[in-house]
Write an enzyme that holds these catalytic residues in place. Structure first.
Site: not given
Length: 154
Positions: A55-56
């Site tokens: 993420h991410f």
């Protein structure tokens, strides 16, 4: 009123108040609280957090749901410190969340300041407003409700 200098809780004390453990313990320190009123705590956000792997990739951002969870945990500490309840026998369950707003991303290296203020307490339900800040700027806010229940009833 409690002297804020007397209301600091370190990680060992927090572990005695919350059932959460790694990787879901999201409060590192309590810097101030007044039972039945408010709490100020923080979470040091580091690149070592497991959620940053996905993420991410390349642009690590703390998931909003985990910011809400950190606020809920700070609120749980406030509830514990506002009652005479034996913590070992109770669970604090997140039962509702309203008016959620994410204002600013939270990145590795940020110190996430968690502020919760009690709005209402009736029977087993506790309602509070939570705000998360980074460098004095609002990152997220919500109104949260939690229920206190007996562990044996689960």
């Amino acid at each position: 009123m409690i002297d804020p200098a007397q209301s600091i809780l370190d990680i060992r004390q927090i572990l005695g108040l919350l059932p959460h453990r790694y990787p879901f313990l999201l409060v590192d320190r309590v810097v101030e609280y007044v039972p039945g009123d408010y709490i100020k705590a923080y979470k040091n956000v580091t690149m070592n957090e497991p959620f940053f792997q996905g993420h991410f990739p390349g642009v690590p951002v703390m998931p909003g749901v985990l910011i809400m969870e950190a606020l809920a945990q700070a609120g749980g500490i406030l509830v514990v410190k506002s009652t005479d309840t034996a913590v070992e026998d109770k669970l604090f369950l997140f039962t509702g969340i309203e008016s959620v707003r994410f204002r600013k991303p939270v990145y590795p290296g940020d110190k996430l300041e968690l502020h919760c203020r009690l709005l209402k307490h009736k029977l087993k339900l506790w309602k509070m407003e939570g705000r998360a800040y980074v460098d004095g700027k609002l990152a997220a806010e919500a109104v949260m409700t939690a229920a206190v229940t007996n562990r044996e009833d689960m």
